[in-house]
Design an enzyme around this catalytic site. Structure first.
Site, short mmCIF file in Angstrom:
data_model
loop_
_atom_site.label_atom_id
_atom_site.label_comp_id
_atom_site.label_asym_id
_atom_site.label_seq_id
_atom_site.Cartn_x
_atom_site.Cartn_y
_atom_site.Cartn_z
N HIS A 154 2.41 -3.49 6.85
CA HIS A 154 1.49 -2.38 6.57
C HIS A 154 1.51 -1.39 7.74
O HIS A 154 2.11 -1.63 8.78
CB HIS A 154 0.05 -2.89 6.46
CG HIS A 154 -0.24 -3.75 5.28
ND1 HIS A 154 -1.11 -3.39 4.29
CD2 HIS A 154 0.22 -4.99 4.93
CE1 HIS A 154 -1.19 -4.34 3.38
NE2 HIS A 154 -0.40 -5.33 3.74
N GLU A 213 1.66 3.89 3.06
CA GLU A 213 2.12 3.38 4.36
C GLU A 213 3.64 3.43 4.42
O GLU A 213 4.33 2.41 4.44
CB GLU A 213 1.55 1.96 4.55
CG GLU A 213 0.02 1.98 4.55
CD GLU A 213 -0.64 0.60 4.36
OE1 GLU A 213 0.06 -0.41 4.36
OE2 GLU A 213 -1.89 0.57 4.22
N ARG A 252 -3.25 4.78 -2.11
CA ARG A 252 -3.09 3.45 -1.53
C ARG A 252 -2.79 2.37 -2.58
O ARG A 252 -1.99 1.47 -2.37
CB ARG A 252 -4.39 3.11 -0.81
CG ARG A 252 -4.59 1.64 -0.40
CD ARG A 252 -5.95 1.53 0.28
NE ARG A 252 -6.43 0.17 0.45
CZ ARG A 252 -6.34 -0.52 1.59
NH1 ARG A 252 -5.71 -0.01 2.62
NH2 ARG A 252 -6.86 -1.73 1.68
N HIS A 280 0.85 -1.19 0.00
CA HIS A 280 0.00 0.00 0.00
C HIS A 280 0.89 1.24 0.00
O HIS A 280 1.72 1.42 0.89
CB HIS A 280 -0.94 0.00 1.21
CG HIS A 280 -2.07 -0.98 1.07
ND1 HIS A 280 -2.60 -1.66 2.13
CD2 HIS A 280 -2.74 -1.39 -0.04
CE1 HIS A 280 -3.59 -2.44 1.68
NE2 HIS A 280 -3.68 -2.31 0.38
N GLU A 284 0.45 -4.50 11.12
CA GLU A 284 0.00 -3.11 11.01
C GLU A 284 0.81 -2.33 12.03
O GLU A 284 0.58 -2.44 13.24
CB GLU A 284 -1.50 -2.97 11.30
CG GLU A 284 -2.42 -3.69 10.32
CD GLU A 284 -2.57 -2.97 8.97
OE1 GLU A 284 -2.00 -1.87 8.80
OE2 GLU A 284 -3.27 -3.53 8.10
ZN ZN Z 1 -2.05 -1.51 4.16
#
Ligand code: ZN
Ligand code: NAG
Ligand code: NAG
Length: 349
Positions: free
Chosen positions: A214, A87, A144, A84, A288
């Protein structure tokens, strides 16, 4: 005096040219690419660059294969960052991770054993087009997806983490190509998702672990994103994930929650993590990273270092678990001890 000035000049010249890469600031794609080549030059026996795909806009997708030479067939660890675009902490983490393992293996017998038994396949920036687009100007900073045009040609981008062949298009997606969660025209319609699918798929029995990095949310996500499916090793994934979160907490006190996507975030389909688990890669996780919503995708540069330090600790826990499960821990320690004794013997003679 002139001589002294000359010496000083050359010293300063040397200093400026040898100045260390700053791991604690965000870097545009060109700098990350030249850093990758630099690392391969600096560690020719350990680091190799492998080009394994082309982005929609025809840019090369490359990974760093990192490992020590071994006569026996090696296992492998996958890590990708920057699927993405916005990020930015993710590519920063991949670079930090590479630096850490390269600094560690020479003095740490455990890391040396892991790098002998396994190769690390690390992609610092998977969504190259999107990453570059997010660097373009402030209005594109929060992009993104990738940059392929949609069916009607008046909208752009497929969410690459909805494009994998894992219950594709069933949940947590939108058929509107303007949406941030548009899954594409079909499973692996996108060249970036194809690159990962073909590369990992062609040697899937080698991979013990698949980590995809991410931000944001401070979560460790395990398969599956679809609430109707449960991983056969769900309990193992939860246990290893909880231990990794514990390791993360110890570094700077940040809490990471562990669970499936539907349990702690939202249901989804077509993620690379789910696809990897469906290929029978046992330990697949989505990280994340920071933060928990204060700055979101625009994490301040001051937080790069602590974020990388804690995430390294979590990733290392998972990787060490994967390694020790396959390569009997005692045997690895004995081998390292033997190496040390041999080295000592040579020294004493
Ligand atoms: Zn992501
Ligand atoms: C990518 O390269 C192919 C083959 O050279 C070409 O047909 C295509 O138009 C290129 N795509 C873009 C977006 O430049
Ligand atoms: C987010 O993290 C900050 C700093 O650790 C903390 O003060 C805050 O309570 C957290 N917020 C949530 C919603 O967890």
């Amino acid at each position: 005096m002139t001589d002294n000035l000359e010496t000083l000049y050359f010293f300063l010249f040397f200093l400026v040219n040898k100045v260390e890469y700053d791991y604690f600031q965000y870097h545009p794609m060109e700098e990350i690419s030249s850093w990758m080549s630099q690392m391969a030059k600096q560690y020719p026996d350990v680091v190799a660059i492998v080009d394994y795909g082309k982005s929609y806009e025809n840019r090369t997708i490359s990974l760093m294969r990192i490992g020590l030479k071994s006569d026996t067939k090696k296992k492998a660890i996958w890590m990708d960052c920057g699927i993405h675009a916005r990020e930015w902490i993710a590519p920063a983490f991949c670079q930090y991770f590479v630096r850490q393992i390269l600094q560690t293996y020479k003095t740490d017998a455990k890391m040396e054993a892991m790098m002998t038994n396994m190769d690390f396949y690390i992609t610092p920036v998977l969504n190259v087009d999107g990453y570059m687009f997010s660097w373009k100007n402030s209005s594109t900073r929060l992009w993104r997806k990738n940059r392929s045009p949609g069916p009607s040609g008046d909208c752009y981008g497929t969410d690459l983490n909805r494009n994998f062949d894992a219950n594709w298009g069933t949940i947590g997606v939108s058929s509107d190509c303007n949406s941030d969660i548009y899954p594409g025209r079909g499973p692996i319609s996108e060249p970036e998702a194809q690159a990962v699918t073909y590369f990992v798929g062609s040697r899937k029995e080698d991979f013990l672990c698949f980590l995809t990095i991410h931000s944001y949310g401070q979560l460790l996500l395990i398969p599956y994103g679809h609430p109707d499916f449960t991983a056969s090793n769900y309990n193992e994934l939860m246990k290893v994930g909880e231990e990794a979160a514990e390791a993360i907490l110890k570094v700077h006190g940040k809490k990471y929650r562990v669970g499936t996507s539907p349990a702690v975030l939202y249901p989804n389909s077509g993620s690379s993590r789910d696809w990897a688990r469906m290929q029978d890669i046992p330990l697949t996780f989505t990280f994340e990273l920071r933060d928990n919503g204060t700055y979101g995708f625009e994490l301040p540069q001051e937080e790069i270092q602590p974020t990388c330090e804690e995430a390294y600790s979590g990733a290392l826990h998972i990787i060490t678990y994967a390694h020790d499960k396959t390569f009997n821990g005692a045997a690895a320690t004995a081998a390292a001890l033997w190496t040390t004794l041999l080295a000592l013997g040579v020294h004493l003679m």
